[in-house]
Scaffold this motif. Structure first.
Motif, PDB file in Angstrom:
ATOM      1  N   LEU A 356       0.825  -1.206   0.000  1.00 52.51           N
ATOM      2  CA  LEU A 356       0.000   0.000   0.000  1.00 52.51           C
ATOM      3  C   LEU A 356       0.862   1.259   0.000  1.00 52.51           C
ATOM      4  O   LEU A 356       0.532   2.250  -0.665  1.00 52.51           O
ATOM      5  N   ARG A 357       1.967   1.230   0.719  1.00 54.86           N
ATOM      6  CA  ARG A 357       2.867   2.386   0.749  1.00 54.86           C
ATOM      7  C   ARG A 357       3.434   2.647  -0.647  1.00 54.86           C
ATOM      8  O   ARG A 357       3.543   3.799  -1.093  1.00 54.86           O
ATOM      9  N   GLN A 358       3.785   1.588  -1.360  1.00 54.51           N
ATOM     10  CA  GLN A 358       4.383   1.757  -2.682  1.00 54.51           C
ATOM     11  C   GLN A 358       3.370   2.122  -3.757  1.00 54.51           C
ATOM     12  O   GLN A 358       3.754   2.423  -4.893  1.00 54.51           O
ATOM     13  N   LEU A 359       2.080   2.125  -3.425  1.00 53.00           N
ATOM     14  CA  LEU A 359       1.099   2.626  -4.379  1.00 53.00           C
ATOM     15  C   LEU A 359       1.354   4.086  -4.720  1.00 53.00           C
ATOM     16  O   LEU A 359       0.860   4.597  -5.734  1.00 53.00           O
ATOM     17  N   ASN A 360       2.124   4.783  -3.877  1.00 48.94           N
ATOM     18  CA  ASN A 360       2.474   6.175  -4.186  1.00 48.94           C
ATOM     19  C   ASN A 360       3.328   6.288  -5.448  1.00 48.94           C
ATOM     20  O   ASN A 360       3.490   7.383  -5.996  1.00 48.94           O
ATOM     21  N   LEU A 361       3.887   5.167  -5.914  1.00 49.52           N
ATOM     22  CA  LEU A 361       4.687   5.200  -7.134  1.00 49.52           C
ATOM     23  C   LEU A 361       3.812   5.294  -8.378  1.00 49.52           C
ATOM     24  O   LEU A 361       4.243   5.833  -9.398  1.00 49.52           O
ATOM     25  N   VAL A 362       2.591   4.745  -8.302  1.00 51.49           N
ATOM     26  CA  VAL A 362       1.780   4.608  -9.504  1.00 51.49           C
ATOM     27  C   VAL A 362       0.404   5.241  -9.277  1.00 51.49           C
ATOM     28  O   VAL A 362       0.161   5.897  -8.278  1.00 51.49           O
ATOM     29  N   GLY A 363      -0.495   5.041 -10.237  1.00 52.78           N
ATOM     30  CA  GLY A 363      -1.818   5.650 -10.130  1.00 52.78           C
ATOM     31  C   GLY A 363      -1.827   7.083 -10.651  1.00 52.78           C
ATOM     32  O   GLY A 363      -0.809   7.614 -11.098  1.00 52.78           O
ATOM     33  N   PRO A 364      -2.980   7.747 -10.598  1.00 57.36           N
ATOM     34  CA  PRO A 364      -3.140   9.076 -11.202  1.00 57.36           C
ATOM     35  C   PRO A 364      -2.142  10.116 -10.715  1.00 57.36           C
ATOM     36  O   PRO A 364      -1.755  11.002 -11.482  1.00 57.36           O
ATOM     37  N   ALA A 365      -1.743  10.065  -9.443  1.00 57.69           N
ATOM     38  CA  ALA A 365      -0.810  11.062  -8.898  1.00 57.69           C
ATOM     39  C   ALA A 365       0.497  10.415  -8.463  1.00 57.69           C
ATOM     40  O   ALA A 365       1.233  10.976  -7.666  1.00 57.69           O
ATOM     41  N   GLY A 366       0.798   9.231  -8.980  1.00 57.40           N
ATOM     42  CA  GLY A 366       2.005   8.529  -8.575  1.00 57.40           C
ATOM     43  C   GLY A 366       3.270   9.235  -9.019  1.00 57.40           C
ATOM     44  O   GLY A 366       3.286   9.971 -10.007  1.00 57.40           O
ATOM     45  N   TYR A 367       4.358   9.005  -8.288  1.00 55.70           N
ATOM     46  CA  TYR A 367       5.645   9.615  -8.622  1.00 55.70           C
ATOM     47  C   TYR A 367       6.098   9.233 -10.030  1.00 55.70           C
ATOM     48  O   TYR A 367       6.911   9.926 -10.634  1.00 55.70           O
ATOM     49  N   ILE A 368       5.568   8.129 -10.538  1.00 50.89           N
ATOM     50  CA  ILE A 368       5.933   7.668 -11.876  1.00 50.89           C
ATOM     51  C   ILE A 368       4.810   7.945 -12.870  1.00 50.89           C
ATOM     52  O   ILE A 368       4.992   8.625 -13.879  1.00 50.89           O
ATOM     53  N   SER A 369       3.612   7.450 -12.563  1.00 51.42           N
ATOM     54  CA  SER A 369       2.560   7.341 -13.586  1.00 51.42           C
ATOM     55  C   SER A 369       1.964   8.664 -14.028  1.00 51.42           C
ATOM     56  O   SER A 369       1.462   8.770 -15.154  1.00 51.42           O
ATOM     57  N   MET A 370       1.964   9.672 -13.173  1.00 54.48           N
ATOM     58  CA  MET A 370       1.304  10.917 -13.571  1.00 54.48           C
ATOM     59  C   MET A 370       1.964  11.529 -14.804  1.00 54.48           C
ATOM     60  O   MET A 370       1.310  12.202 -15.601  1.00 54.48           O
ATOM     61  N   GLU A 371       3.248  11.258 -15.002  1.00 51.74           N
ATOM     62  CA  GLU A 371       3.955  11.837 -16.150  1.00 51.74           C
ATOM     63  C   GLU A 371       3.538  11.176 -17.457  1.00 51.74           C
ATOM     64  O   GLU A 371       3.532  11.807 -18.517  1.00 51.74           O
ATOM     65  N   ASP A 372       3.171   9.887 -17.407  1.00 51.98           N
ATOM     66  CA  ASP A 372       2.707   9.211 -18.618  1.00 51.98           C
ATOM     67  C   ASP A 372       1.429   9.862 -19.145  1.00 51.98           C
ATOM     68  O   ASP A 372       1.286  10.083 -20.349  1.00 51.98           O
TER      69      ASP A 372
END
Length: 432
Positions: A356-372
């Motif tokens: 759950l903590r690593q969900l911050n990497l992805v999803g609409p506002a994730g450290y990674i995914s928001m840029e895609d």
């Protein structure tokens, strides 16, 4: 001879898309028109999503017991996935056979039957019509004709196939066996991820102002991740300097891309990122380094893996984060990305907490995914109205569309367009 006796033959206008052809045989060019043309979009809905393909619907874990259901979308068609009293999985179109109203309005639930709110036609958990008000009329008036048969008015059913807890559906009897459709590379890596029963941890829903195929291009392009995503490059979640592989299905439409963590070194990384703008920040540190603490679920060193199945499924493993992503088209200029996060049933509480903590990497506002999402929005914005220009897809070379033992390539993107063109009837003349 009477005028009414003269047979009338209506001429069928030729479809202008029948003359549309891909510009080259190795799919190193993609016409921007395919992202904006309404007629092409309508053909996609018919030939791809309602054609001889398998569409991802849900996880079995989401409908664990008889009566459980979930509403999803296949192309532009609303669908219900349901568990029948016999424990089987059914899928049917969420549109009343009477007047076309949406039948099931909840996203999730459990019910033995589904009444349409409009005229109370009632359907069971397999989509069969099981109740019709006033069928014989009321007080001697009205009612349906004597030859009305409820069995002929159920909701349209999809073919359903299951693999490793994933539920797929198809509108077509011509879709091949699911295992054949997936191909050995996809099956091997689904086997790797879905090694034991899973439990759902949560969901994200994300709307992006871009054509659905731009997202599929994005996730099939491994080398962009080390350039677009500063976080990934800086903290080693993924870099193109890491050892990795790019694997395709026989038709090219499905792909697996992965990287093995800690297979590069600081000097090599600095050299590789010379000339890029702020994409690798060697002096950056995390205020909370536990975000990237990784206790591997698998023992092959793979820290970043993306499986994509044409036309609507992505499965990812990013460190301890596991998820499916369902791609839902919203016209030519929009899509919804539906994320389902999961772990394993036997996870200890601390492993679930880490996921759950690593969900911050992805999803609409994730450290990674928001840029895609922003990157493909910029593409959609700039190609609006473009009819003649094409993209340039030659990273990794031209020619055969085959597996690569590295991730500095766009071969999976070319594989996508090969499968797409064949399914749509857009193959270049030389391929035909």
């Amino acid at each position: 001879m009477k005028l009414d006796d003269i047979p009338v033959r209506l001429a069928t206008a030729p479809d202008p898309l029948d003359s549309f052809r891909w510009p080259n045989a190795d799919y190193t060019r993609t016409p921007y028109r395919v992202f904006t043309d309404e007629a092409i979009h309508e053909r996609e809905m018919a030939r791809i999503f309602r054609g001889p393909t398998w569409n991802y619907l849900a996880l079995e874990a989401e409908i664990p017991e008889p009566g459980c259901f979930k509403t999803v979308q296949v192309g532009n068609v609303p669908v219900v996935v349901s568990r029948t009293p016999q424990g089987e999985v059914a899928a049917f179109v969420n549109r009343c056979a009477h007047r076309g109203a949406t039948v099931v309005r909840e996203e999730f639930g459990r019910a033995d039957n589904h009444p349409c709110i409009y005229h109370q036609w009632n359907y069971d958990s397999a989509g069969s019509l099981c109740g019709v008000p006033y069928r014989r009329g009321l007080n001697g008036s009205g009612g349906y004709p004597a030859d009305f048969k409820p069995a002929e008015h159920g909701l349209q059913r999809l073919r359903v196939a299951l693999y490793k807890g994933l539920i797929f559906g198809s509108f077509s009897e011509d879709a091949p066996d699911l295992i054949e459709y997936l191909g050995p590379n996809i099956v091997m890596h689904l086997d790797r991820i879905f090694v034991k029963p899973v439990k759902v941890l949560g969901y994200h829903r994300q709307r992006i102002s871009a054509n659905w195929k731009l997202y599929f291009e994005n996730i099939k392009d491994p080398y962009h991740a080390g350039l677009l995503h500063t976080f990934m490059a800086t903290f080693g979640v993924y870099r193109s300097t890491q050892r990795g592989n790019t694997l395709l299905s026989p038709g090219g439409g499905h792909a697996v891309v992965y990287s093995v963590t800690q297979t590069d070194d600081a000097a090599g990384v600095r050299e590789a990122y010379k000339g890029t703008t702020n994409k690798y920040q060697a002096d950056f540190e995390l205020a909370h380094p536990q975000l990237l603490e990784w206790t591997p679920d698998f023992h092959d060193g793979i820290g970043n893996l993306i499986i994509s199945v044409f036309p609507n499924l992505v499965v990812h493993q990013i460190l301890n984060t596991l998820a499916t992503r369902q791609v839902r088209p919203l016209g030519t200029g929009g899509l919804e990305l539906y994320w389902t996060y999961f772990g394993f049933e036997d996870d200890a509480a601390e492993r679930t907490e880490a996921r759950l903590r690593q969900l911050n990497l992805v999803g609409p506002a994730g450290y990674i995914s928001m840029e895609d999402g922003e990157a493909i929005r910029l593409v959609q914005q700039s190609i609006a109205g473009e009819r003649d220009a094409s993209s340039f897809i030659e990273m990794g070379g031209r020619g055969p569309i085959v597996d690569a033992d590295h991730v500095v390539t766009e071969v999976c993107t070319r594989g996508l367009w090969q499968q797409y063109a064949r399914t749509m009837g857009f193959e270049p003349e030389v391929a035909r």
